[in-house]
Design a protein around this motif. Structure first.
Motif, short mmCIF file in Angstrom:
data_model
loop_
_atom_site.label_atom_id
_atom_site.label_comp_id
_atom_site.label_asym_id
_atom_site.label_seq_id
_atom_site.Cartn_x
_atom_site.Cartn_y
_atom_site.Cartn_z
N ASP A 1 1.56 0.99 -15.50
CA ASP A 1 2.01 0.70 -17.14
C ASP A 1 2.49 -0.71 -16.93
N ASN A 2 3.23 -1.55 -18.05
CA ASN A 2 2.62 -2.69 -18.69
C ASN A 2 3.73 -3.00 -17.75
N LEU A 3 4.59 -2.17 -16.67
CA LEU A 3 6.24 -2.78 -15.99
C LEU A 3 5.68 -3.06 -14.60
N GLY A 4 4.44 -2.52 -14.44
CA GLY A 4 4.22 -3.12 -12.78
C GLY A 4 4.52 -0.97 -12.22
N ASN A 5 4.68 -0.25 -13.19
CA ASN A 5 4.24 1.32 -12.09
C ASN A 5 3.79 1.33 -12.10
N ILE A 6 3.33 2.38 -11.30
CA ILE A 6 2.85 3.19 -10.51
C ILE A 6 2.13 4.31 -11.07
N TYR A 7 1.45 5.10 -10.70
CA TYR A 7 1.02 6.37 -11.19
C TYR A 7 -0.26 7.12 -10.28
N LEU A 8 0.28 8.08 -9.03
CA LEU A 8 -0.92 8.50 -9.11
C LEU A 8 -0.77 10.11 -8.65
N VAL A 9 -2.72 10.35 -9.18
CA VAL A 9 -2.09 11.76 -9.48
C VAL A 9 -3.29 12.62 -8.51
N SER A 10 -2.46 13.74 -8.10
CA SER A 10 -3.14 15.15 -7.46
C SER A 10 -3.36 16.89 -8.13
N PRO B 1 -14.98 -1.55 3.21
CA PRO B 1 -14.83 -0.61 3.24
C PRO B 1 -14.70 -0.80 1.14
N PHE B 2 -15.59 0.34 0.71
CA PHE B 2 -15.71 -1.02 -0.99
C PHE B 2 -14.94 0.39 -0.95
N PRO B 3 -13.89 -0.19 -1.81
CA PRO B 3 -13.09 0.63 -3.50
C PRO B 3 -12.92 1.98 -3.68
N LYS B 4 -13.32 3.23 -4.14
CA LYS B 4 -13.82 4.44 -5.05
C LYS B 4 -13.13 3.62 -6.27
N GLN B 5 -12.11 3.46 -6.88
CA GLN B 5 -11.88 3.44 -7.91
C GLN B 5 -10.62 1.43 -7.94
N VAL B 6 -11.11 0.30 -8.59
CA VAL B 6 -10.38 -0.60 -8.65
C VAL B 6 -9.95 -0.57 -10.43
N SER B 7 -8.85 -1.25 -9.75
CA SER B 7 -8.05 -1.33 -11.61
C SER B 7 -7.28 -2.67 -11.70
N TRP B 8 -7.45 -3.45 -12.90
CA TRP B 8 -7.04 -5.09 -12.39
C TRP B 8 -5.35 -4.56 -14.37
N SER B 9 -4.30 -5.08 -14.00
CA SER B 9 -3.37 -5.28 -14.48
C SER B 9 -2.34 -5.86 -14.17
N PHE C 1 0.89 -1.54 0.20
CA PHE C 1 -0.41 -0.59 0.06
C PHE C 1 0.44 0.87 -0.21
N ILE C 2 0.46 2.67 -0.69
CA ILE C 2 0.81 3.68 -0.20
C ILE C 2 -0.13 4.53 0.50
N LYS C 3 0.32 4.82 1.60
CA LYS C 3 -0.38 5.88 2.40
C LYS C 3 -0.65 7.39 1.75
N ILE C 4 -1.91 7.48 1.52
CA ILE C 4 -1.11 9.25 0.31
C ILE C 4 -2.97 9.09 -0.54
N LYS C 5 -2.96 10.25 -0.07
CA LYS C 5 -4.14 11.15 -1.22
C LYS C 5 -3.99 11.46 -2.51
N PHE C 6 -5.15 11.25 -3.07
CA PHE C 6 -5.08 11.62 -4.26
C PHE C 6 -6.02 11.92 -5.09
N ASP C 7 -6.00 12.20 -6.51
CA ASP C 7 -7.55 12.35 -6.92
C ASP C 7 -7.83 10.54 -7.51
N THR C 8 -6.88 10.09 -8.51
CA THR C 8 -6.76 8.65 -9.23
C THR C 8 -5.89 8.23 -9.53
N PHE C 9 -4.96 7.11 -10.08
CA PHE C 9 -4.20 6.33 -10.56
C PHE C 9 -4.69 5.67 -11.57
N THR C 10 -3.24 5.56 -12.32
CA THR C 10 -3.21 4.45 -13.34
C THR C 10 -1.44 3.48 -13.36
#
Length: 255
Positions: free
Chosen positions: A33-42, A232-240, A22-31
């Motif tokens: 990439d194909n290498l498993g990197n995570i991008y958090l957008v605020s 609690p239900f997630p706000k956004q879920v992604s499968w990759s 997990f990453i403990k941080i507030k953010f607006d959305t995320f995505t």
């Protein structure tokens, strides 16, 4: 149409023995990439993390304003869309800006509502003014234009999301489902999944999160597999790449 509902066994598999990260941080959305990197957008900032949750890079362009969307499907060429400014910025794998911002206003594409990456360093745009899909090549030349889809398909489109995968373009519409086109902009078929604001495509499956359920829709077998979440239900879920990413109010969790 055959419709099957079951617990999607694939969703229970993880890449690290089932141990959540997990990453403990507030953010607006995320995505991701194909290498498993995570991008958090605020707002105007992007933070890139590796699959271990370690912060790698940051990017922000306050002059461009708030980020509307980010496409990191190509880890070496990330598209950042600033809809309010009608601009697109391209980042490399280090989140360094490549060249000047692409000004859609100067290209008569200022009413573009959605963009996504395309093959050979191109990009797709949905232009609201002409209700058409447009593909730009790596030199920003317009190489595909579908014409007015409202007229051609006898629809009233209000698209929510766009992505390209394995030779097809997927355009999610609020009322008409997910429209599929080939890479030349030719209409292929419509999938009866409505109101999807985001989804991922892998081979013949389309993964989406709606009403607290993560589902995998098989585009050829026309079957759906559901995976339920506990509160609690997630706000956004992604499968990759075999990993489930869950966004909560103040954290991102994946396993």
């Amino acid at each position: 149409m055959l419709y099957i509902v079951a617990i999607f066994v694939l969703f229970s598999f993880t890449q690290d023995g089932g141990k959540p990260k997990f990453i403990k941080i507030k953010f607006d959305t995320f995505t991701t990439d194909n290498l498993g990197n995570i991008y958090l957008v605020s707002n105007d900032e992007i933070k890139k993390y590796n699959k271990k949750g370690e912060l790698l890079k940051k990017f922000s362009n306050k002059k461009a304003g708030k980020i509307f969307s980010i496409d990191a499907s190509n880890a070496l060429r990330i598209l950042v869309f600033y809809k309010d400014q009608s601009q697109v910025i391209i980042l490399d794998s280090q989140l360094t800006q490549n060249g000047d911002a692409i000004d859609l206003l100067n290209m008569n594409l200022e009413q573009s509502d959605l963009i996504c990456s395309s093959f050979n360093n191109g990009m797709w745009l949905y232009n609201r003014q002409n209700a058409e899909l447009v593909r730009l090549d790596d030199k920003l030349n317009k190489v595909v234009s579908t014409g007015n889809l409202n007229t051609l398909l006898n629809l009233e489109l209000k698209p929510l999301y766009i992505t390209e995968n394995s030779g097809y373009v997927y355009l999610s519409d609020s009322k008409n489902g997910v429209l599929m086109f080939d890479i030349y902009g030719t209409y292929y078929k419509t999938i009866s999944l409505f109101g999807l604001k985001a989804f991922q495509v892998s081979e013949d499956r389309l993964y989406y999160y709606k009403d607290s359920i993560l589902s995998g829709y098989h585009t050829k077998q026309l079957s759906t597999y559901d995976s339920l979440f506990a509160k609690p239900f997630p706000k956004q879920v992604s499968w990759s790449n075999g990993t489930i990413y869950k966004m909560y109010t103040d954290s991102l969790v994946w396993e």
